[in-house]
Design a protein around this motif. Sequence first.
Motif, PDB file in Angstrom:
ATOM      1  N   GLN A 233       8.056   3.831   5.611  1.00  0.00           N
ATOM      2  CA  GLN A 233       7.573   4.078   4.251  1.00  0.00           C
ATOM      3  C   GLN A 233       7.374   5.571   3.968  1.00  0.00           C
ATOM      4  OE1 GLN A 233       4.536   1.135   2.620  1.00  0.00           O
ATOM      5  NE2 GLN A 233       4.330   0.774   4.821  1.00  0.00           N
TER       6      GLN A 233
ATOM      7  N   GLU B  53      -3.590   5.932   0.124  1.00  0.00           N
ATOM      8  CA  GLU B  53      -3.759   4.529   0.543  1.00  0.00           C
ATOM      9  C   GLU B  53      -3.114   4.288   1.899  1.00  0.00           C
ATOM     10  OE1 GLU B  53      -1.727   0.315  -0.719  1.00  0.00           O
ATOM     11  OE2 GLU B  53      -2.321   1.654  -2.349  1.00  0.00           O
ATOM     12  N   LEU B  54      -1.905   4.799   2.078  1.00  0.00           N
ATOM     13  CA  LEU B  54      -1.190   4.605   3.333  1.00  0.00           C
ATOM     14  C   LEU B  54      -1.905   5.308   4.482  1.00  0.00           C
ATOM     15  CD1 LEU B  54       2.484   5.088   2.069  1.00  0.00           C
ATOM     16  CD2 LEU B  54       1.512   2.971   2.991  1.00  0.00           C
TER      17      LEU B  54
ATOM     18  N   TRP C 111       2.634  11.805   3.207  1.00  0.00           N
ATOM     19  CA  TRP C 111       3.721  11.257   2.392  1.00  0.00           C
ATOM     20  C   TRP C 111       4.607  10.294   3.174  1.00  0.00           C
ATOM     21  CZ3 TRP C 111       2.184  12.687  -2.174  1.00  0.00           C
ATOM     22  CH2 TRP C 111       1.694  13.965  -2.428  1.00  0.00           C
TER      23      TRP C 111
ATOM     24  N   THR D  61       6.476   8.178   0.251  1.00  0.00           N
ATOM     25  CA  THR D  61       6.132   8.174  -1.168  1.00  0.00           C
ATOM     26  C   THR D  61       5.950   9.607  -1.660  1.00  0.00           C
ATOM     27  OG1 THR D  61       4.550   7.324  -2.809  1.00  0.00           O
ATOM     28  CG2 THR D  61       3.651   8.012  -0.677  1.00  0.00           C
TER      29      THR D  61
ATOM     30  N   ASP E 126       3.895   9.762  -4.475  1.00  0.00           N
ATOM     31  CA  ASP E 126       2.699   9.498  -5.269  1.00  0.00           C
ATOM     32  C   ASP E 126       1.461   9.721  -4.398  1.00  0.00           C
ATOM     33  OD1 ASP E 126       0.472   7.392  -6.057  1.00  0.00           O
ATOM     34  OD2 ASP E 126       1.609   7.818  -7.880  1.00  0.00           O
ATOM     35  N   ARG E 127       0.607  10.651  -4.777  1.00  0.00           N
ATOM     36  CA  ARG E 127      -0.514  10.989  -3.898  1.00  0.00           C
ATOM     37  C   ARG E 127      -1.520   9.858  -3.751  1.00  0.00           C
ATOM     38  NH1 ARG E 127      -1.727  13.946  -8.572  1.00  0.00           N
ATOM     39  NH2 ARG E 127      -3.874  13.791  -9.338  1.00  0.00           N
ATOM     40  N   ASN E 128      -1.651   9.005  -4.762  1.00  0.00           N
ATOM     41  CA  ASN E 128      -2.560   7.867  -4.632  1.00  0.00           C
ATOM     42  C   ASN E 128      -2.037   6.874  -3.601  1.00  0.00           C
ATOM     43  OD1 ASN E 128      -4.454   8.754  -6.602  1.00  0.00           O
ATOM     44  ND2 ASN E 128      -3.046   8.084  -8.214  1.00  0.00           N
ATOM     45  N   LYS E 129      -0.727   6.640  -3.616  1.00  0.00           N
ATOM     46  CA  LYS E 129      -0.119   5.755  -2.630  1.00  0.00           C
ATOM     47  C   LYS E 129      -0.199   6.384  -1.245  1.00  0.00           C
ATOM     48  CE  LYS E 129       2.300   2.275  -1.064  1.00  0.00           C
ATOM     49  NZ  LYS E 129       1.692   0.922  -0.911  1.00  0.00           N
TER      50      LYS E 129
ATOM     51  N   TYR F 135       3.397   4.491   9.311  1.00  0.00           N
ATOM     52  CA  TYR F 135       2.958   3.476   8.351  1.00  0.00           C
ATOM     53  C   TYR F 135       3.664   2.137   8.504  1.00  0.00           C
ATOM     54  CZ  TYR F 135       0.982   7.524   5.894  1.00  0.00           C
ATOM     55  OH  TYR F 135       0.278   8.658   5.560  1.00  0.00           O
TER      56      TYR F 135
END
Length: 268
Positions: free
Chosen positions: A91, A101-102, A61, A93, A95-98, A87
């Motif tokens: 950063q 991605e990170l 996260w 987030t 959001d698990r998709n973000k 990151y």
Amino acid sequence: MKSLCLTLFGAALLTQVQATVVTKTISYRQGDTELRGYLAYDDSVTSDKKAPGVLVFPEWWGVTDFVKGRAEALAKLGYVAFAADMYGDGQATTDRNKAKELMTSVAGKPSMGERAQAAYDQLLKTGLIDDSKVAAIGFCFGGACSQILAYSGAPLKGMVSFHGGLVPASADAAKKNQAKFLILQGELDPLVPEAARAAFLKSMDEGKFDYQFLSYSGAVHAFMNPFADKARADGMEGVGYNPEVAARAWAQMQLFFKEIFNPSAQGS
């Protein structure tokens, strides 16, 4: 005599009141990437001496309130803690998709080790720590970051991985490593399968690491983080907060730190 005792008591009380946990966002760099970490320390501890330092590597996260809270909790225990930015630009987030991605942009790439090293270097630059007493801890993805830093040969006294990804040590890493390992896993963690555990433990034994591997019954992935329950409710499988296990694991870390930072105090 009574007056003197009251004066001394008042002075001690005033010192306690004035002692505060200082927190700062610190900008630093790894190559062309600007990073923003989170520093926490008790100014009453560092006012007249240097303290042990602890790097805190975050979950996928990023530098969230949970990670900052862990850094502050470490500061209250007398450590200088620095939550690393893996990151860039601090950063974070929910959001698990973000998050995926990170993490994918760093995991398994040279930048993973380079950013872990940059965080280590930045902790030393604070001038607040005893350079001979540094440890790293990490949660989930951060657990793997802690392992990678240790494998690089960074002069760590120890590293602690909370429900972390397990990275088997190469023969070269075993030669370079200077840290004792404390690995704290959930017994029912589906995100770190038995095959991954077996490969990791095999590498620990073959490399003659000084390690402890503790597995907590009933615990799944992310057992330290209260946010895990919301993530599960949002559809992320295999995660869940376990307050009892979280308390046990945090206490185990404190015992480990007592061992590596104050070996003469063992058994006292």
